[in-house]
Design an enzyme around this catalytic site. Structure first.
Site, PDB file in Angstrom:
ATOM      1  N   HIS A   7       0.825  -1.212   0.000  1.00 50.40           N
ATOM      2  CA  HIS A   7       0.000   0.000   0.000  1.00 50.40           C
ATOM      3  C   HIS A   7       0.852   1.252   0.000  1.00 50.40           C
ATOM      4  O   HIS A   7       2.040   1.217   0.298  1.00 50.40           O
ATOM      5  CB  HIS A   7      -0.975   0.022   1.190  1.00 50.40           C
ATOM      6  CG  HIS A   7      -0.327   0.057   2.547  1.00 50.40           C
ATOM      7  ND1 HIS A   7      -0.089  -1.083   3.291  1.00 50.40           N
ATOM      8  CD2 HIS A   7       0.130   1.092   3.302  1.00 50.40           C
ATOM      9  CE1 HIS A   7       0.476  -0.740   4.449  1.00 50.40           C
ATOM     10  NE2 HIS A   7       0.627   0.570   4.482  1.00 50.40           N
ATOM     11  N   HIS A  82       3.969   7.387   3.426  1.00 55.23           N
ATOM     12  CA  HIS A  82       4.892   6.254   3.366  1.00 55.23           C
ATOM     13  C   HIS A  82       4.474   5.294   2.266  1.00 55.23           C
ATOM     14  O   HIS A  82       3.367   5.384   1.729  1.00 55.23           O
ATOM     15  CB  HIS A  82       4.989   5.526   4.712  1.00 55.23           C
ATOM     16  CG  HIS A  82       3.727   4.835   5.144  1.00 55.23           C
ATOM     17  ND1 HIS A  82       2.729   5.462   5.856  1.00 55.23           N
ATOM     18  CD2 HIS A  82       3.286   3.562   4.961  1.00 55.23           C
ATOM     19  CE1 HIS A  82       1.748   4.601   6.102  1.00 55.23           C
ATOM     20  NE2 HIS A  82       2.057   3.436   5.567  1.00 55.23           N
ATOM     21  N   GLU A 131       7.705   1.503   4.893  1.00 57.94           N
ATOM     22  CA  GLU A 131       7.177   0.514   5.826  1.00 57.94           C
ATOM     23  C   GLU A 131       7.438  -0.862   5.221  1.00 57.94           C
ATOM     24  O   GLU A 131       7.171  -1.085   4.035  1.00 57.94           O
ATOM     25  CB  GLU A 131       5.670   0.731   6.007  1.00 57.94           C
ATOM     26  CG  GLU A 131       5.001  -0.287   6.934  1.00 57.94           C
ATOM     27  CD  GLU A 131       3.496  -0.051   7.102  1.00 57.94           C
ATOM     28  OE1 GLU A 131       2.920   0.752   6.335  1.00 57.94           O
ATOM     29  OE2 GLU A 131       2.903  -0.680   7.993  1.00 57.94           O
TER      30      GLU A 131
HETATM   31 CO    CO Z   1       1.079   1.643   6.213  1.00 53.28          CO
END
Ligand code: CO
Length: 141
Positions: A7, A82, A131
Site C-alpha cells: 500500500h 509512506h 514501511e
Molecule cells: Co502503512
C-alpha cells in the site's frame, strides 16, 4: 528482498472526506473502501481503498501524540506519507536492514493488516518513509 507493493500511505486531516474523494472523484465503489478503524498504540485511524493491484492507506491522527500530527502541520491538506512493501519475515528483514546500515525506526509491531511492521528512516530511501510489512499468512500472489 522486498516483495509486493502492499500500500501507499496517505496522511489526511479527515478520512471521511478522503473516502469521499476516492469515491466521487476517482470512481471507487464504496464497497472497495474499508471501515475506518483505530490503531491506538500507533496513534492513527485508518481505512484502506482497495485497488486492483494494491491499496491506498488513509491515515488520520488519533490522539494528541499521534506521530502524523507533525506531518499534517507541515502538509495541512494531507500528503503521501509512506510506501509499504511486503517481506516474508519481518525479523530477518529487520536484521538485514540493520546490517546494511539502514535506520530502522521501531521494533517489529502489529500494523494495520494485523501483521508485524517496521519503518525505515526516509534518509535511507530518497526521502521516502518505507514501511516493511510481513506478508499475511495465507495471502496469495
Ligand atoms: Co502503512
Amino acid at each position: 528482498m522486498i516483495g509486493k507493493l502492499n500500500h501507499v500511505g496517505i496522511a489526511v486531516p479527515s478520512i471521511d472526506a478522503a473516502k469521499a474523494t476516492y469515491c466521487d472523484l476517482y470512481g471507487v465503489s464504496s464497497d472497495d473502501i474499508t471501515e475506518t478503524k483505530e490503531l491506538a498504540p500507533q496513534g492513527v485511524k485508518y481505512a484502506f481503498v482497495n485497488l486492483p493491484n494494491c491499496q491506498i492507506e488513509l491515515i488520520e491522527p488519533l490522539g494528541e501524540n499521534s506521530p502524523i500530527r507533525n506531518f499534517l502541520e507541515k502538509n495541512p491538506s494531507g500528503g503521501q506519507h509512506h510506501v509499504c512493501f511486503e517481506v516474508a519475515d519481518i525479523y530477518v528483514a529487520r536484521d538485514e536492514m540493520v546490517v546494511r546500515g539502514a535506520k530502522v525506526l521501531n521494533e517489529p509491531r502489529i500494523g494495520a493488516h494485523g501483521t508485524l511492521v517496521i519503518f525505515i528512516h526516509p534518509r535511507n530511501s530518497n526521502g521516502v518513509l518505507i514501511e516493511l510489512m510481513e506478508t499475511p499468512k495465507g495471502a496469495h500472489g
